[in-house]
Design a protein around this motif. Structure first.
Motif, short mmCIF file in Angstrom:
data_model
loop_
_atom_site.label_atom_id
_atom_site.label_comp_id
_atom_site.label_asym_id
_atom_site.label_seq_id
_atom_site.Cartn_x
_atom_site.Cartn_y
_atom_site.Cartn_z
N ARG A 54 0.84 -1.21 0.00
CA ARG A 54 0.00 0.00 0.00
C ARG A 54 0.87 1.25 0.00
O ARG A 54 0.58 2.25 -0.67
N LYS A 154 -2.38 7.26 1.29
CA LYS A 154 -2.19 7.40 2.74
C LYS A 154 -1.18 8.53 2.88
O LYS A 154 0.04 8.31 2.86
N ARG A 158 -3.43 15.72 6.72
CA ARG A 158 -4.49 15.13 7.55
C ARG A 158 -5.32 16.18 8.29
O ARG A 158 -5.97 15.86 9.29
N GLU A 187 -15.51 6.38 6.16
CA GLU A 187 -14.58 5.83 7.16
C GLU A 187 -14.34 6.89 8.23
O GLU A 187 -14.96 7.96 8.19
N SER A 188 -13.45 6.60 9.17
CA SER A 188 -13.08 7.62 10.15
C SER A 188 -11.61 7.96 9.97
O SER A 188 -10.95 7.44 9.07
N ALA A 189 -11.11 8.81 10.87
CA ALA A 189 -9.75 9.33 10.72
C ALA A 189 -8.71 8.22 10.70
O ALA A 189 -7.67 8.36 10.07
N ALA A 190 -8.98 7.11 11.37
CA ALA A 190 -7.96 6.06 11.44
C ALA A 190 -8.55 4.67 11.36
O ALA A 190 -7.89 3.70 11.73
N SER A 191 -9.80 4.55 10.92
CA SER A 191 -10.41 3.21 10.84
C SER A 191 -11.40 3.11 9.70
O SER A 191 -11.95 4.10 9.23
N GLY A 211 -8.06 -0.28 4.05
CA GLY A 211 -7.44 -0.73 5.30
C GLY A 211 -6.96 -2.17 5.20
O GLY A 211 -7.69 -3.03 4.72
N VAL A 212 -5.76 -2.40 5.67
CA VAL A 212 -5.24 -3.77 5.71
C VAL A 212 -6.07 -4.59 6.70
O VAL A 212 -6.39 -5.76 6.47
N THR A 213 -6.47 -3.96 7.79
CA THR A 213 -7.30 -4.66 8.79
C THR A 213 -8.69 -4.92 8.22
O THR A 213 -9.29 -5.98 8.46
N THR A 249 -5.34 -0.99 12.33
CA THR A 249 -4.10 -1.59 12.81
C THR A 249 -3.92 -1.34 14.31
O THR A 249 -3.23 -2.08 14.99
#
Ligand SMILES: Cc1ncc(COP(=O)(O)O)c(C=O)c1O
Length: 295
Positions: A54, A154, A158, A187-191, A211-213, A249
């Motif tokens: 990524r 990515k 931000r 999505e959200s800021a980090a998820s 997202g990798v997760t 993550t």
């Protein structure tokens, strides 16, 4: 925890207290840079290849590749964690367009700044909140359309995410998600976000950072026998879901108990969230997709 961690910056390992980047660095001045974040648990980094892939996509799309091989990135990431003697770690690797050669910078001519930084593992929420679930609002700020700044970058820029977080925290929520410019859930800021309805697992198809997760949870849901669909979703789908959770993550799944004043139907964390999160941590601990730091 080490008060003065070691980080890699432009060819050297230095302590955080002595690390320097120029105030003229384009990453600092313009947010002109890309990054990725990977994590280690019990001495094993999870899905390092996927994060690096990524990261290479972000670099390629932003014309920012400093010419390092995948192997160089991997070695430097592992070495940075080793130098900090961490087993459970969050590792951030960053490349910026660096200091311009001319006062009026030509973005084609640059000397990249490279930073790799490792800290103790970060969860997005404390233990109590992880048990109870988070309260999410829907931000009034929309995501960037892909013809402006594709959410798959990515990138360091931000401010948008910070404004969303500020809005949520000021309104007394734990976090917020944003909608894309057509009103679909992003999505959200980090998820990334998931909703479960009648044992089908849904997640937004586009307008998101891949997202990798998120991909890990899609794969786990399918492996556990759930139907899993990547679809366009609106807030209504979240309000009426049985379960809602976010993924990142920084902790795997985080149950959501309330969305914009609506109680999520199933008391958080719901059974599908719990099952998939257990599978996620079991997968991590199995060593599959793992890069061992100390072997
Ligand atoms: C905007 C955004 N969406 C989603 C995620 C989750 O991605 P991952 O699962 O790769 O951590 C992140 C991670 O920081 C993010 O910044």
């Amino acid at each position: 925890m080490n008060d003065d961690p070691i980080l890699y910056i432009n060819g050297e390992y230095v302590s955080l207290s002595t690390a320097r980047i120029s105030p003229l660095d384009q990453g600092f001045l313009l947010g002109d840079g890309v990054f990725d974040v990977v994590s280690a648990w019990k001495g094993v980094i999870f899905k390092l290849d996927e994060h690096i892939e990524r990261f290479f996509d972000s670099m390629l799309a932003a014309c920012l590749d400093p010419g390092w091989s995948i192997d160089q990135w991997k070695k430097t990431i592992v070495e940075t964690v080793r130098k900090n003697e961490l087993h459970d770690a969050t590792i951030r690797f960053i490349v910026t367009r660096g200091v311009p050669k001319e006062v009026v910078a030509d973005p084609r001519s640059f000397d990249a700044t490279i930073i790799v930084w490792a800290a103790p593992y970060i969860f997005l929420a404390d233990e109590d909140t992880r048990q109870k679930g988070i309260r999410l609002m829907i931000s009034s700020t929309r995501g960037f359309p892909s013809d402006s700044l594709d959410p798959r970058y990515k990138c360091l820029d931000r401010l948008h995410s910070q404004l969303v977080r500020l809005e949520a925290l000021s309104a007394g929520y734990d976090d917020a998600i944003w909608l894309d410019h057509t009103g679909n859930v992003s999505e959200s800021a980090a998820s990334n976000i998931f909703a479960v309805k009648n044992r089908v697992v849904y997640t937004p198809a586009g307008g998101i950072l891949r997202g990798v997760t998120r991909q890990t949870f899609v794969d786990l849901a399918l492996a556990a026998g759930y139907k899993c669909e990547e679809v366009a979703m609106t807030p209504f789908d979240l309000y009426t879901a049985d379960e809602v959770f976010t993924t990142s993550t920084a902790g795997g799944a985080l149950a959501v108990r309330e969305i914009a004043g609506r109680q999520v139907r199933q008391t958080a964390p719901g059974p599908v969230t719990v099952k998939l999160n257990e599978d996620y941590w079991a997968l991590r601990e199995s060593g599959v997709h793992g890069t061992s730091i100390y072997d």
